[in-house]
Motif scaffolding. Structure first.
Motif, PDB file in Angstrom:
ATOM      1  N   ARG A   6       0.851  -1.265  -0.190  1.00 12.47           N
ATOM      2  CA  ARG A   6      -0.056   0.008   0.077  1.00 12.47           C
ATOM      3  C   ARG A   6       0.741   1.279   0.082  1.00 12.47           C
ATOM      4  N   ASN A   7       2.189   1.000   0.151  1.00 15.28           N
ATOM      5  CA  ASN A   7       2.975   2.262  -0.235  1.00 15.28           C
ATOM      6  C   ASN A   7       3.182   2.621  -1.547  1.00 15.28           C
ATOM      7  N   HIS A   8       2.525   1.776  -2.354  1.00 14.43           N
ATOM      8  CA  HIS A   8       2.487   2.232  -3.881  1.00 14.43           C
ATOM      9  C   HIS A   8       1.074   2.552  -4.220  1.00 14.43           C
ATOM     10  N   ARG A   9       0.845   2.606  -5.485  1.00  5.75           N
ATOM     11  CA  ARG A   9      -0.230   3.135  -5.770  1.00  5.75           C
ATOM     12  C   ARG A   9      -1.775   1.953  -5.583  1.00  5.75           C
ATOM     13  N   LYS A  67      -1.065   6.862  -2.623  1.00  7.25           N
ATOM     14  CA  LYS A  67       0.057   6.140  -2.165  1.00  7.25           C
ATOM     15  C   LYS A  67       0.416   5.733  -0.887  1.00  7.25           C
ATOM     16  N   SER A  68      -0.397   6.412   0.020  1.00  5.68           N
ATOM     17  CA  SER A  68      -0.256   6.311   1.394  1.00  5.68           C
ATOM     18  C   SER A  68      -1.206   5.786   2.123  1.00  5.68           C
ATOM     19  N   THR A  69      -0.952   5.199   3.269  1.00  4.38           N
ATOM     20  CA  THR A  69      -2.273   4.524   4.079  1.00  4.38           C
ATOM     21  C   THR A  69      -2.752   5.848   4.794  1.00  4.38           C
ATOM     22  N   ASP A  70      -2.061   6.863   4.898  1.00  7.51           N
ATOM     23  CA  ASP A  70      -2.670   8.034   5.556  1.00  7.51           C
ATOM     24  C   ASP A  70      -3.912   8.842   4.673  1.00  7.51           C
ATOM     25  N   ASP A  71      -3.593   8.605   3.323  1.00 10.40           N
ATOM     26  CA  ASP A  71      -4.458   9.343   2.477  1.00 10.40           C
ATOM     27  C   ASP A  71      -5.869   8.501   2.210  1.00 10.40           C
TER      28      ASP A  71
END
Length: 838
Positions: free
Chosen positions: A704-707, A740-744
């Motif tokens: 999940r640190n990718h698209r 690209k981030s779990t925070d988004d």
């Protein structure tokens, strides 16, 4: 040629005997290259040669030959000159070693009486005046070895550093490559021979010389410089193979081989006993050379087969070393295989020299015998190797041999080729069992993971244990004492089941081989035995000795699942499965996805096939697995079986059958993937991040640190919004947010609508705790308080049940029905568009 015959062609002499008794002056001629053994790039050659000299002197055994030194003699006045045409490298190293030991033992004056004439060294170079001057200076200016300068950091150069610091050393000599090589060699000699002063007496002993060579005067044998020039560096450079061959033949001559037969050669139609060295020397230049000549265009110079032959030798040596070594996790094995680990070594080379093999202790008697046997087994007159198997799925003899000659081998191939050669050598008079042997070997190696060199070593040792049974491998596999190490346990079990069945009838043989030879399964078909009930019987009875009337039942079931398996997996990775009908059809039966923690895989790509593939899904877990693990994997395999057992499944038109099956849509999370193949398409490597039935992410890659995208909103977007973008004006852009981030947060985004200089947007998100969608309307810029919203917009939103959230400063509403979400968006957009028109 015998050793006595060899000695008749040259005098055995030591270095000092060239001067004492023969009264020669040695002059290295102009045609020679510079002294090279001291070059920094030749560390391996230098180190091994010095170690050999050290060991000879330590052993104190006379006449340890350093091969031929040959050249021509000239008489100039009353001086007789010997001009070496081959051997100048060894002679120069011996000159430096004599000087060093003479200095160390305080016998330099005695040595000078031998080596000097009229204040000039009797060993000299004509290639460069400076080289000759340096030899003179060394003899005239002995060094105090007990008072050397400290070496530079990380170097062992105290002797050369001291010499360079002497007043008699000219700075210009630093540009003479021969002198610089001599200095490097002197440092190496000092490192190897310090505190060995007693070696000097042994070195100059004329009565019992220890280090000798075979001196050959070309003039006496009517040979000319042309012969040498064609071979040496001013003409044609000796190849790595030619250098290896010369040293290897010497090594064979000095090796004690435990022969089970006498080597013989035919002379004048009569077989004559010969030594292993004589046998190898003759055959390598004749019958074996004829074979490799047919493959000379595979690698390197198309006019020679040197590279091809060296690669073959390497393959044999690594195989024998794997047998011999007790340490499978060996750096030597890594080097011989040429793994990525080995290639990071500073001393790695794709061309392995004799000295490197020697330093690895690879050239054992068994390795020599294996190499000779391999050559003899494969020689085929003036033709390429004989293909005993013909057009064959399991082992393509021609291709594998060419891969060996190019050393273009995957790890399983090394094991396969070893097994093939071992069979031919052992069973040369009867090759009837070769097909079944290579079939079993292929199945075992193809379906066992090879990750490192250690696996090759362990596999080859395992092969060695069963080679004695190779000509009737099926009988061995059905016997009680049929243990096979290393290879995947389930694959070994599978081969035992097949052996029982193949021995039952040709019908079983035909159907099993038909299944094995499917390019996707490649020998792994245990799941077919499981589906047909064969596996259950075998595990209970440890045989397939069922009643004769049951044989047709088991065979019929096996053929049924075999045909369905082949027809289904023929679609895999083809345009016929571009819409993922295969994956979606199995998904209708249940959650077959393979997971690691929350990451699940559809098995829909050709990446990471070992861990995430249909073949992995269908592979049985280890026999000794926990029952819970066995049940877990069996349940997933059974979803495939349920697909095969579906009355709609038809092998004559699989695509049509799957299209019909995928219409049976379950009501859980699988529904979206089954009805919308584009969701799987987005997952380019087949991964999803499955947090819960209500929280699923589609991964473009594997993390999940990718698209990635949220699945439910993306499905809604693809099905209901993207096809009707015209209904979502006045917003200029309508997209699904890829993050690209779990925070988004990923969701649907309608944006870029400006009304009375204020910019607005819609965002639709999926709840992680329920099946609801959150519809959010807010300002994308500026003050976001409710009072800053146009009152007309607020009224429209509130009329559609969107309420103001003072905590987050936006209007929102939650709906669980996708259709209603879309209808609400369309209605609001229509009224906002009308608002603009007023």
């Amino acid at each position: 040629m015998s050793q006595n015959d060899t000695l008749l062609q040259g005098k055995r002499l030591s270095f000092v005997q060239l001067f004492i008794g023969n009264n020669y002056n040695i002059e290295i001629p102009i045609i020679q290259r510079d002294y090279a053994q001291g070059r920094k790039s030749t560390f391996e050659v230098r180190e091994l040669f010095l170690q050999a000299l050290h060991d000879y002197l330590e052993d104190d055994i006379p006449n340890r030959d350093l091969d031929f030194v040959y050249g021509s003699t000239e008489i100039e006045g009353n001086i007789q000159k010997f001009i070496p045409l081959d051997g100048q490298q060894r002679l120069t190293t011996l000159f430096l070693l004599h000087w060093y030991l003479a200095v160390a033992s305080k016998n330099i004056e005695e040595f000078k009486e031998v080596i000097k004439h009229k204040n000039k060294s009797r060993f000299s170079y004509l290639t460069r005046t400076s080289s000759a001057e340096f030899c003179d200076a060394l003899l005239e200016n002995p060094i105090d070895l007990s008072n050397l300068l400290k070496p530079d950091k990380g170097l062992k150069n105290s002797l050369s550093k001291t010499i360079k610091d002497c007043g008699w050393y000219f700075l210009s000599w630093s540009y003479d490559p021969t002198i610089q090589s001599m200095l490097v060699m002197l440092d190496a000699i000092h490192d190897k021979f310090q505190n060995k002063e007693y070696f000097y007496d042994r070195l100059i002993n004329i009565e019992k010389p220890i280090i000798t060579f075979l001196y050959l005067d070309l003039g006496e044998f009517k040979l000319t410089e042309d012969l040498y020039i064609k071979m040496n560096s001013r003409g044609k450079t000796l190849t790595s193979y030619e250098n290896f061959k010369a040293k290897f033949e010497q090594h064979i001559a000095g090796s004690k081989l435990n022969l089970d037969k006498q080597y013989q050669l035919s002379f004048k139609d009569k077989l004559t006993d010969v030594t292993p060295k004589e046998y190898f020397s003759f055959k390598i230049d004749t019958a074996w050379a004829n074979l490799f000549w047919q493959y000379r265009d595979l690698k390197g110079d198309i006019h020679t087969f040197d590279d091809e032959l060296m690669n073959f030798i390497r393959t044999i040596m690594l195989s024998q070393f794997a047998i011999d070594t007790a340490n499978n996790n060996s750096e030597v094995l890594e080097y011989l295989i040429g793994t990525s680990v080995a290639k990071k070594r500073d001393d790695y080379s794709d061309t392995i020299s004799f000295y490197k093999y020697k330093s690895f202790d690879v050239l054992s008697g068994e390795a020599i015998k294996y190499l000779i046997d391999a050559f003899n087994t494969l020689e085929n007159g003036n033709h390429k190797i004989k293909e005993h198997l013909g057009d064959n799925f399991y082992f393509n003899e021609a291709k594998n041999f060419e891969d060996v000659l190019q050393f273009n081998l995957k790890l399983p191939q090394i094991v396969q080729f070893h097994a093939y050669l071992r069979f031919l050598i052992l069973n040369k008079d009867d090759l009837s069992g070769l097909f079944q042997w290579m079939r079993v070997i292929f199945n075992l190696t193809e379906n066992t993971n090879f990750d490192k060199a250690e696996d090759v070593g362990t596999a080859i040792k395992s092969i060695e244990k069963i080679v004695p049974f190779s000509n009737d491998i099926l009988k061995f596999l059905t016997s009680n004492d049929n243990k096979i190490d290393f290879f995947l346990g389930r694959q070994v079990q599978e081969e035992k089941i097949k052996a029982h069945l193949i021995l039952k009838s040709d019908l079983w043989k035909q159907e099993i081989e038909s299944a094995e030879q499917h390019k996707y399964f490649a020998g792994q078909i245990a799941f077919m035995f499981e589906f047909a009930g064969v596996l259950e019987y075998y595990e209970e009875m440890e045989s397939c000795n069922w009643a004769e009337h049951d044989d047709n039942k088991y065979l019929t079931e096996f053929v049924n699942y075999k045909n369905k398996s082949l027809s289904l997996f023929n679609l895999l990775h083809t345009d016929k499965n571009s819409d993922f009908k295969l994956e979606r059809a199995v998904l209708t039966k249940g959650d077959y996805l393979i997971n690691s923690y929350s990451r699940y895989n559809f098995l829909s790509t050709n990446k990471n096939l070992r861990d995430y593939s249909w073949k992995r899904l269908l592979r049985l877990p280890p026999v000794n697995s926990k029952e819970e693990e066995k049940k877990h994997w069996k349940a997933k395999r059974n979803y495939v079986k349920e697909l095969f057992d579906d009355v709609k499944f038809n092998t004559t038109d699989v695509e049509k059958a799957l299209s019909s099956i995928v219409k049976a849509v379950p009501k859980d999370w699988r529904k979206n993937f089954i009805t919308n193949e584009d969701l799987i398409t987005y997952c380019s490597q087949g991964y999803i991040d499955f947090k819960s039935d209500e929280e699923i992410y589609l991964l473009m890659h594997s993390q999940r640190n990718h698209r990635h995208k949220e699945m439910f909103t993306y499905n809604l977007y693809l099905k209901y919004i993207e096809p009707e973008l015209q209904h979502f004006t006045p917003f200029r852009f309508v997209t699904h947010m890829e993050i690209k981030s779990t925070d988004d947060i990923s969701g649907i985004h309608l944006y870029d609508w400006v009304y009375k200089r204020k910019q607005y947007q819609f965002e639709i998100y999926k709840s992680h705790d329920s099946n609801k969608y959150f519809i959010v309307f807010n300002k994308s810029k500026g003050d976001k308080k409710q009072s800053d919203y146009d009152t007309s917009i607020g009224e429209i939103l509130e009329n559609h049940k969107l309420t103001w959230d003072p905590k987050f400063n936006f209007y929102s509403y939650a709906l669980s029905n996708e259709i209603k979400v879309v209808e609400l968006l369309k209605s609001v957009c229509k009224e906002l568009t009308n608002l603009v028109s007023e």
